[in-house]
Scaffold this active site. Structure first.
Site, PDB file in Angstrom:
ATOM      1  N   ASN A  64       5.205 -24.804  24.168  1.00 32.28           N
ATOM      2  CA  ASN A  64       5.783 -26.017  24.801  1.00 32.28           C
ATOM      3  C   ASN A  64       6.791 -25.653  25.724  1.00 32.28           C
ATOM      4  O   ASN A  64       7.845 -24.910  25.381  1.00 32.28           O
ATOM      5  CB  ASN A  64       6.505 -26.990  23.922  1.00 32.28           C
ATOM      6  N   ASN A  91       4.427 -24.624  36.505  1.00 33.04           N
ATOM      7  CA  ASN A  91       3.263 -25.811  36.713  1.00 33.04           C
ATOM      8  C   ASN A  91       3.326 -26.681  35.990  1.00 33.04           C
ATOM      9  O   ASN A  91       3.124 -28.102  36.368  1.00 33.04           O
ATOM     10  CB  ASN A  91       1.901 -25.191  37.061  1.00 33.04           C
ATOM     11  N   SER A 143       6.916 -31.833  44.044  1.00 30.06           N
ATOM     12  CA  SER A 143       5.883 -33.203  44.581  1.00 30.06           C
ATOM     13  C   SER A 143       6.368 -33.710  45.852  1.00 30.06           C
ATOM     14  O   SER A 143       7.720 -33.778  46.116  1.00 30.06           O
ATOM     15  CB  SER A 143       5.707 -34.098  43.443  1.00 30.06           C
ATOM     16  N   TYR A 156      10.065 -39.066  37.343  1.00 32.94           N
ATOM     17  CA  TYR A 156       9.314 -38.065  37.838  1.00 32.94           C
ATOM     18  C   TYR A 156       9.690 -37.635  39.091  1.00 32.94           C
ATOM     19  O   TYR A 156      10.150 -36.250  39.438  1.00 32.94           O
ATOM     20  CB  TYR A 156       7.924 -38.600  38.191  1.00 32.94           C
ATOM     21  N   ALA A 157      10.374 -38.622  40.114  1.00 31.78           N
ATOM     22  CA  ALA A 157      10.974 -38.108  41.434  1.00 31.78           C
ATOM     23  C   ALA A 157      12.096 -37.170  41.090  1.00 31.78           C
ATOM     24  O   ALA A 157      12.402 -36.213  41.818  1.00 31.78           O
ATOM     25  CB  ALA A 157      11.173 -39.435  42.209  1.00 31.78           C
ATOM     26  N   ALA A 158      12.880 -37.664  40.094  1.00 31.72           N
ATOM     27  CA  ALA A 158      14.377 -36.941  39.792  1.00 31.72           C
ATOM     28  C   ALA A 158      13.878 -35.695  39.420  1.00 31.72           C
ATOM     29  O   ALA A 158      14.687 -34.655  39.796  1.00 31.72           O
ATOM     30  CB  ALA A 158      15.057 -37.780  38.811  1.00 31.72           C
ATOM     31  N   SER A 159      12.975 -35.361  38.548  1.00 30.71           N
ATOM     32  CA  SER A 159      12.600 -34.229  38.040  1.00 30.71           C
ATOM     33  C   SER A 159      12.133 -33.264  39.196  1.00 30.71           C
ATOM     34  O   SER A 159      12.304 -32.005  39.304  1.00 30.71           O
ATOM     35  CB  SER A 159      11.623 -34.177  36.865  1.00 30.71           C
ATOM     36  N   LYS A 160      11.426 -33.858  40.057  1.00 25.25           N
ATOM     37  CA  LYS A 160      10.870 -33.003  41.111  1.00 25.25           C
ATOM     38  C   LYS A 160      11.786 -32.640  42.237  1.00 25.25           C
ATOM     39  O   LYS A 160      11.735 -31.738  42.857  1.00 25.25           O
ATOM     40  CB  LYS A 160       9.250 -33.768  41.848  1.00 25.25           C
ATOM     41  N   ILE A 189      -3.307 -35.300  44.959  1.00 23.08           N
ATOM     42  CA  ILE A 189      -4.225 -34.336  44.662  1.00 23.08           C
ATOM     43  C   ILE A 189      -5.379 -34.937  43.354  1.00 23.08           C
ATOM     44  O   ILE A 189      -4.742 -35.571  42.459  1.00 23.08           O
ATOM     45  CB  ILE A 189      -3.561 -33.061  43.869  1.00 23.08           C
TER      46      ILE A 189
HETATM   47  P1  NAP Z   1      -2.834 -32.264  34.590  1.00 18.17           P
HETATM   48  O1  NAP Z   1      -4.224 -32.197  35.032  1.00 18.17           O
HETATM   49  O2  NAP Z   1      -2.216 -33.525  33.761  1.00 18.17           O
HETATM   50  O3  NAP Z   1      -2.225 -30.804  34.043  1.00 18.17           O
HETATM   51  C1  NAP Z   1      -0.984 -30.635  33.478  1.00 18.17           C
HETATM   52  C2  NAP Z   1      -1.010 -29.600  32.631  1.00 18.17           C
HETATM   53  O4  NAP Z   1       0.113 -29.317  31.927  1.00 18.17           O
HETATM   54  C3  NAP Z   1      -2.030 -29.819  31.206  1.00 18.17           C
HETATM   55  O5  NAP Z   1      -2.640 -28.600  31.106  1.00 18.17           O
HETATM   56  C4  NAP Z   1      -0.924 -30.158  30.132  1.00 18.17           C
HETATM   57  O6  NAP Z   1      -1.525 -30.062  28.922  1.00 18.17           O
HETATM   58  C5  NAP Z   1       0.221 -29.203  30.484  1.00 18.17           C
HETATM   59  N1  NAP Z   1       1.383 -29.614  29.779  1.00 18.17           N
HETATM   60  C6  NAP Z   1       1.738 -30.881  29.638  1.00 18.17           C
HETATM   61  N2  NAP Z   1       3.087 -30.723  28.934  1.00 18.17           N
HETATM   62  C7  NAP Z   1       3.232 -29.522  28.597  1.00 18.17           C
HETATM   63  C8  NAP Z   1       4.318 -28.863  27.994  1.00 18.17           C
HETATM   64  N3  NAP Z   1       5.214 -29.423  27.422  1.00 18.17           N
HETATM   65  N4  NAP Z   1       4.365 -27.388  28.014  1.00 18.17           N
HETATM   66  C9  NAP Z   1       3.227 -26.805  28.336  1.00 18.17           C
HETATM   67  N5  NAP Z   1       2.222 -27.500  29.029  1.00 18.17           N
HETATM   68  C10 NAP Z   1       2.076 -28.702  29.190  1.00 18.17           C
HETATM   69  O7  NAP Z   1      -1.592 -32.315  35.943  1.00 18.17           O
HETATM   70  P2  NAP Z   1      -2.077 -31.606  37.515  1.00 18.17           P
HETATM   71  O8  NAP Z   1      -2.220 -32.708  38.212  1.00 18.17           O
HETATM   72  O9  NAP Z   1      -2.805 -30.484  37.357  1.00 18.17           O
HETATM   73  O10 NAP Z   1      -0.470 -31.383  37.763  1.00 18.17           O
HETATM   74  C11 NAP Z   1       0.129 -30.106  37.596  1.00 18.17           C
HETATM   75  C12 NAP Z   1       1.586 -29.798  38.356  1.00 18.17           C
HETATM   76  O11 NAP Z   1       1.326 -30.626  39.752  1.00 18.17           O
HETATM   77  C13 NAP Z   1       2.516 -30.901  37.629  1.00 18.17           C
HETATM   78  O12 NAP Z   1       3.790 -30.219  37.621  1.00 18.17           O
HETATM   79  C14 NAP Z   1       2.481 -31.837  38.510  1.00 18.17           C
HETATM   80  O13 NAP Z   1       3.668 -32.808  38.599  1.00 18.17           O
HETATM   81  C15 NAP Z   1       2.345 -31.400  40.012  1.00 18.17           C
HETATM   82  N6  NAP Z   1       1.878 -32.452  40.871  1.00 18.17           N
HETATM   83  C16 NAP Z   1       0.447 -32.822  40.810  1.00 18.17           C
HETATM   84  C17 NAP Z   1       0.104 -33.812  41.892  1.00 18.17           C
HETATM   85  C18 NAP Z   1      -1.313 -34.467  41.540  1.00 18.17           C
HETATM   86  O14 NAP Z   1      -1.818 -35.202  42.660  1.00 18.17           O
HETATM   87  N7  NAP Z   1      -2.065 -34.141  40.866  1.00 18.17           N
HETATM   88  C19 NAP Z   1       0.950 -34.186  42.911  1.00 18.17           C
HETATM   89  C20 NAP Z   1       2.045 -33.525  42.879  1.00 18.17           C
HETATM   90  C21 NAP Z   1       2.697 -32.569  42.122  1.00 18.17           C
HETATM   91  P3  NAP Z   1      -2.280 -31.021  28.017  1.00 18.17           P
HETATM   92  O15 NAP Z   1      -3.606 -30.680  28.125  1.00 18.17           O
HETATM   93  O16 NAP Z   1      -2.088 -30.477  26.424  1.00 18.17           O
HETATM   94  O17 NAP Z   1      -1.731 -32.415  28.160  1.00 18.17           O
END
Ligand code: NAP
Length: 249
Positions: A64, A91, A143, A156-160, A189
Site C-alpha cells: 500500500n 504513479n 494531473s 484530487y486537485a489538492a493532492s496533485k 487519458i
Molecule cells: P487506474 O487505472 O485506476 O490505476 C491506478 C493504479 O493504482 C491501480 O493499479 C490501483 O490498484 C493502484 N493503487 C490504488 N491505490 C493504491 C495504493 N494505495 N497503493 C498502491 N497502489 C494503489 O488509474 P490511472 O488512470 O492509470 O492513473 C494512474 C495515475 O495517473 C494516477 O496517479 C492518476 O491520478 C494519474 N492521472 C490519470 C489521469 C487519467 O485521465 N486517467 C489523468 C491525470 C492523472 P487497484 O487495481 O488495486 O485499484
C-alpha cells in the site's frame, strides 16, 4: 543502445492503466522493473509474465503506497535484491469525486493519503539509496487538475497540486546529489479511471482538447521515458503536461 539499458525502475500502482504502460515501455527500453499494487491479481500476474517475456528482470510487490512502513519495506527489499534504483515513478492514485458540500472527511483523507502521502513515502524511502548512488530520476504523476483545479475534485486537485510543490522542493534539495525530480501532468487519458465517466462528461472534455482526442496511457509513458533517461539529464523541477493542449485553454 536502449534508453534504459542496465537501469532499474520502480513504478507504484502499476498493475493496470498508466502505470502498467510505464512498466512495459521501460522494459522495452531495457530496464529491470519492480512494480507495486495493493494486492496480487490477474493484472499483476499478467504484467509480470509480459515483462519477463521481454527478457528483463521483473518483480511484483504487494504494498500500500500510502503506508509509510510498507514503503520502507519495499525500499529495503529493492536494495537487498537489486542493489540500486535508478528510476522511481510515483504513479499510484485514486479519485473520490464530490462537491465540497458533500465531500466526507474520509474521502478527503483517503485521496490525500494515496495520491500525496505516497509520493512522500516512496521519495523518502529511496532517497538514501539514490544519494549513495549519486544518481536517480524521480517522476511524480500529477494531473492537469493539479494545475487548473476542477469542480467536484477538490481533494484530487489538492493532492496533485501538492505533488507539484513537493517535486520542485525535492529537485532543489537533491539536485546536488545527482538526483532529478520532475512531474508529469496528464490530461484526459483513456484508462479505467476515466472510463467510469458518463458519455456527456467525456464529450465535454473532448470539445476542450485542442487535439480532439483522449490521451493514451502510452502517451504519458513516453514523457516519463524521456524524464527517466539521460536525454533529460539537465531537466529537473519541471512539470510537463501531457494533455493534447488542454491546459492552454
Ligand atoms: P487506474 O487505472 O485506476 O490505476 C491506478 C493504479 O493504482 C491501480 O493499479 C490501483 O490498484 C493502484 N493503487 C490504488 N491505490 C493504491 C495504493 N494505495 N497503493 C498502491 N497502489 C494503489 O488509474 P490511472 O488512470 O492509470 O492513473 C494512474 C495515475 O495517473 C494516477 O496517479 C492518476 O491520478 C494519474 N492521472 C490519470 C489521469 C487519467 O485521465 N486517467 C489523468 C491525470 C492523472 P487497484 O487495481 O488495486 O485499484
Amino acid at each position: 543502445m536502449k534508453l534504459l539499458e542496465n537501469k532499474t525502475a520502480l513504478i507504484t500502482g502499476a498493475s493496470r492503466g498508466i502505470g502498467r504502460s510505464h512498466a512495459l515501455l521501460f522494459a522495452e527500453e531495457g530496464a529491470n522493473i519492480i512494480f507495486t499494487d495493493l494486492q496480487a491479481n490477474d493484472n499483476s500476474e499478467s504484467l509480470l509474465a509480459e515483462l519477463r517475456a521481454k527478457g528483463v528482470r521483473a518483480d511484483f510487490l504487494a504494498s500500500n503506497a500510502s503506508d509509510f512502513a510498507q514503503a520502507q519495506e519495499v525500499a529495503q527489499w529493492v536494495e537487498a535484491n537489486y542493489g540500486r534504483l535508478d528510476v522511481l515513478v510515483n504513479n499510484a492514485g485514486i479519485t473520490r469525486d464530490q462537491l465540497i458540500l458533500r465531500m466526507s472527511v474520509e474521502d478527503w483523507n483517503l485521496v490525500l493519503d494515496v495520491n500525496l502521502r505516497s509520493v512522500f513515502n516512496y521519495t523518502k524511502a529511496f532517497a538514501p539509496l539514490m544519494m549513495k548512488q549519486r544518481a536517480g530520476s524521480i517522476i511524480n504523476i500529477s494531473s492537469i487538475v493539479g494545475l487548473n483545479g476542477n469542480a467536484g475534485q477538490c481533494n484530487y486537485a489538492a493532492s496533485k497540486a501538492g505533488i507539484i510543490g513537493f517535486t520542485r522542493s525535492i529537485a532543489k534539495e537533491l539536485g546536488s546529489r545527482g538526483i532529478r525530480c520532475n512531474a508529469v501532468a496528464p490530461g484526459f487519458i483513456e484508462t479505467p479511471m476515466t472510463r467510469q465517466l458518463s458519455e456527456d462528461v467525456r464529450k465535454e472534455w473532448m470539445k476542450q482538447i485542442p487535439l480532439h482526442r483522449g490521451g493514451l496511457d502510452t502517451d504519458v509513458a513516453h514523457v516519463s521515458l524521456f524524464l527517466a533517461s539521460e536525454l533529460a539529464g539537465y531537466v529537473t523541477g519541471q512539470v510537463i503536461s501531457c494533455d493534447g493542449g488542454l491546459a492552454i485553454n
